[in-house]
Design a protein around this motif. Structure first.
Motif, PDB file in Angstrom:
ATOM      1  N   ASP A   1     -10.654   3.709   1.121  1.00  0.00           N
ATOM      2  CA  ASP A   1      -9.688   2.937   0.345  1.00  0.00           C
ATOM      3  C   ASP A   1      -9.249   3.698  -0.910  1.00  0.00           C
ATOM      4  O   ASP A   1      -9.169   3.139  -2.016  1.00  0.00           O
ATOM      5  CB  ASP A   1     -10.284   1.576  -0.034  1.00  0.00           C
ATOM      6  N   TRP A   2      -8.962   4.993  -0.717  1.00  0.00           N
ATOM      7  CA  TRP A   2      -8.619   5.828  -1.872  1.00  0.00           C
ATOM      8  C   TRP A   2      -7.329   5.367  -2.560  1.00  0.00           C
ATOM      9  O   TRP A   2      -7.166   5.575  -3.770  1.00  0.00           O
ATOM     10  CB  TRP A   2      -8.513   7.290  -1.466  1.00  0.00           C
ATOM     11  N   GLU A   3      -6.425   4.733  -1.808  1.00  0.00           N
ATOM     12  CA  GLU A   3      -5.176   4.284  -2.432  1.00  0.00           C
ATOM     13  C   GLU A   3      -5.436   3.276  -3.544  1.00  0.00           C
ATOM     14  O   GLU A   3      -4.890   3.385  -4.646  1.00  0.00           O
ATOM     15  CB  GLU A   3      -4.250   3.668  -1.377  1.00  0.00           C
ATOM     16  N   SER A   4      -6.295   2.287  -3.268  1.00  0.00           N
ATOM     17  CA  SER A   4      -6.599   1.279  -4.294  1.00  0.00           C
ATOM     18  C   SER A   4      -7.349   1.904  -5.462  1.00  0.00           C
ATOM     19  O   SER A   4      -7.102   1.543  -6.632  1.00  0.00           O
ATOM     20  CB  SER A   4      -7.436   0.152  -3.680  1.00  0.00           C
ATOM     21  N   ALA A   5      -8.256   2.825  -5.167  1.00  0.00           N
ATOM     22  CA  ALA A   5      -8.998   3.481  -6.232  1.00  0.00           C
ATOM     23  C   ALA A   5      -8.069   4.293  -7.124  1.00  0.00           C
ATOM     24  O   ALA A   5      -8.238   4.344  -8.353  1.00  0.00           O
ATOM     25  CB  ALA A   5     -10.087   4.369  -5.643  1.00  0.00           C
ATOM     26  N   THR A   6      -7.072   4.931  -6.539  1.00  0.00           N
ATOM     27  CA  THR A   6      -6.093   5.681  -7.323  1.00  0.00           C
ATOM     28  C   THR A   6      -5.316   4.754  -8.244  1.00  0.00           C
ATOM     29  O   THR A   6      -5.135   5.033  -9.441  1.00  0.00           O
ATOM     30  CB  THR A   6      -5.130   6.431  -6.392  1.00  0.00           C
ATOM     31  N   ALA A   7      -4.855   3.633  -7.708  1.00  0.00           N
ATOM     32  CA  ALA A   7      -4.121   2.667  -8.526  1.00  0.00           C
ATOM     33  C   ALA A   7      -4.984   2.133  -9.660  1.00  0.00           C
ATOM     34  O   ALA A   7      -4.506   1.949 -10.792  1.00  0.00           O
ATOM     35  CB  ALA A   7      -3.623   1.516  -7.652  1.00  0.00           C
ATOM     36  N   ASP A   8      -6.265   1.899  -9.386  1.00  0.00           N
ATOM     37  CA  ASP A   8      -7.174   1.404 -10.428  1.00  0.00           C
ATOM     38  C   ASP A   8      -7.298   2.414 -11.561  1.00  0.00           C
ATOM     39  O   ASP A   8      -7.354   2.039 -12.747  1.00  0.00           O
ATOM     40  CB  ASP A   8      -8.554   1.118  -9.839  1.00  0.00           C
TER      41      ASP A   8
ATOM     42  N   LEU B   1       3.070   5.214  -5.688  1.00  0.00           N
ATOM     43  CA  LEU B   1       2.446   5.237  -7.013  1.00  0.00           C
ATOM     44  C   LEU B   1       3.078   6.288  -7.916  1.00  0.00           C
ATOM     45  O   LEU B   1       2.751   6.358  -9.107  1.00  0.00           O
ATOM     46  CB  LEU B   1       0.947   5.510  -6.886  1.00  0.00           C
TER      47      LEU B   1
ATOM     48  N   MET C   1       0.846  -1.193   0.000  1.00  0.00           N
ATOM     49  CA  MET C   1       0.000   0.000   0.000  1.00  0.00           C
ATOM     50  C   MET C   1       0.881   1.242   0.000  1.00  0.00           C
ATOM     51  O   MET C   1       1.960   1.257   0.556  1.00  0.00           O
ATOM     52  CB  MET C   1      -0.890   0.015   1.258  1.00  0.00           C
TER      53      MET C   1
ATOM     54  N   TYR D   1      -8.367  10.602  -3.596  1.00  0.00           N
ATOM     55  CA  TYR D   1      -7.702  11.226  -2.449  1.00  0.00           C
ATOM     56  C   TYR D   1      -8.319  12.580  -2.138  1.00  0.00           C
ATOM     57  O   TYR D   1      -8.561  12.905  -0.980  1.00  0.00           O
ATOM     58  CB  TYR D   1      -6.199  11.389  -2.705  1.00  0.00           C
TER      59      TYR D   1
ATOM     60  N   ASP E   1      -4.419   2.311 -13.787  1.00  0.00           N
ATOM     61  CA  ASP E   1      -4.564   1.171 -14.705  1.00  0.00           C
ATOM     62  C   ASP E   1      -5.419   1.557 -15.910  1.00  0.00           C
ATOM     63  O   ASP E   1      -5.118   1.169 -17.054  1.00  0.00           O
ATOM     64  CB  ASP E   1      -5.206  -0.016 -13.991  1.00  0.00           C
TER      65      ASP E   1
END
Length: 412
Positions: free
Chosen positions: A377-384, A255, A1, A371, A387
């Protein structure tokens, strides 16, 4: 993370110093801080960072929940409460007393709104107010409903309001279905009539595209008058790819390398295309569009109109659709249907590779959204979202349909 931010301004407004900052505003007013949560963050690396908070405070007349905001920069801001350590200046305020939106307070109380309505020749009976949007230091929108009228009060920085009013009048005279301006004031207030129809984002919640033909979207842009090209040029979202990569890197350092790599690819790809001189909206996506009976009935937020490239607007729309289709949104199924139907149709209107590059750049800008809004869970949403930007880039390199684009079509 991703780890915590190493940006000092961002850390100041989101970390353990926040209670002290809020106390600096509350204590002189005779209140005490009971609790707070971060509402949103607008981070501009190397410039200024602004955060807003939902604050629970104890006042002499009882406890209540309110919105506060603070900004930090290296330059002393004008007006308002300012604290400094000699290098950084922190300004704190309580909604609606935003130091850069002096008209906001008058737009948030029934008595002053009633006087505003009377000045426009509208009956002020039974004024009811609803805050539709508030972006600290930038703008706010207040819905005003009376016994006989419904209007929207948009509050801007005072230096912007005359120009925004002029843009509304130019487009209204040209027959573009934008909100009609009913008047404006020197303190940054513009009063707008409502649009007909339903916001496209709301209509997408039905699971359908809500338009009988995507050509309706192009036809709407075709109605923008030639005068739009004489306005000051505003760089499109995709042109700011490196800035948004920096915002991602500041919020989620792990990221950062990927975000910067994607931004470099967007910038390199778009270098092949000139600025363009077509009339453009500048922020063309589902939340700005109204639909009715299968057609487009209205267009919002025309502050950004100016010369550009048609692919800017169409790429912006597609980027927002792919983010909607891939997330936990009520409009996800409808956005997926629209993306699937509209991408092939819109690809025939502009250079297909440019369209996908623009969509990649806008998607990268949207990667900062989780963010900023402090989503769970903004970190995962940012990574998505990174992508998604990568898939648009792959589709641009392939010249259109291919494995990456097929993956985009399978989002929902």
């Amino acid at each position: 993370m991703p780890g915590p931010s190493t940006d000092p301004g961002l850390a100041l407004l989101t970390g353990p110093s926040v209670p002290d900052i809020l106390d600096a505003a509350l204590t002189p007013a005779g209140a005490s801080l009971l609790g707070w949560t971060l509402r949103d963050v607008d981070h501009r690396p190397g410039d200024r960072t602004t955060a807003s908070y939902v604050v629970r405070a104890s006042w002499a007349d009882g406890e209540r929940e309110e919105t506060f905001a603070a900004s930090v920069s290296g330059v002393r801001p004008p007006g308002g409460l300012v604290v400094t350590d000699g290098d950084r200046y922190v300004q704190v305020w309580r909604f609606p007393y935003d130091p850069e939106l002096p008209g906001l307070a008058a737009a948030c109380f029934p008595s002053s709104v009633g006087e505003l309505l009377k000045g426009l020749g509208l009956a002020p009976d039974g004024v009811q107010l609803r805050v539709v949007a508030y972006r600290p230091r930038k703008r706010a929108v207040i819905e005003v409903v009376t016994e006989r009228h419904r209007v929207f009060v948009k509050v801007l920085r005072p230096a912007q309001v005359r120009d925004v009013d002029s843009r509304h009048r130019v487009l209204t005279e040209a027959g573009v279905p934008v909100p009609r301006s009913l008047g404006w004031s020197d303190d940054g207030i513009i009063v707008l009539a409502p649009l007909r129809g339903t916001p496209l984002r709301t209509a997408l919640e039905s699971g359908t595209t809500a338009l009988r033909d995507p050509a309706e979207l192009v036809a709407l842009l075709d109605r923008l008058p030639a005068e739009v090209t004489s306005l000051p040029r505003r760089a499109p979202w995709s042109a700011h790819a490196s800035h948004y990569a920096g915002v991602v890197a500041a919020a989620a350092p792990s990221l950062g390398p990927r975000a910067r790599s994607l931004a470099a690819a967007v910038t390199d790809g778009l270098a092949a295309f000139p600025d363009g001189d077509e009339p453009t909206h500048g922020d063309f996506y589902d939340a700005q569009l109204f639909v009715e009976h299968g057609g487009v009935s209205g267009l919002l937020d025309i502050d950004t109109i100016g010369p550009g490239r048609r692919a800017d607007d169409l790429g912006c729309l597609l980027a927002h659709l792919c983010v909607l289709a891939s997330g936990p949104f009520d409009a996800a199924a409808g956005a997926h249907a629209a993306l699937t139907e509209w991408l092939p149709a819109l690809s025939g209107r502009v250079d297909p590779a440019e369209l996908r590059l623009r969509a990649a750049g806008v998607t990268l800008s949207l990667a900062t959204g989780p963010y900023r809004a402090q989503d769970p869970d903004w970190e995962s949403a940012t990574a998505d979202r990174l992508d998604l930007a990568a898939r648009w880039l792959d589709a641009a390199s392939a010249g259109g349909p291919g494995p990456a684009e097929n993956a985009l079509m399978r989002l929902s």
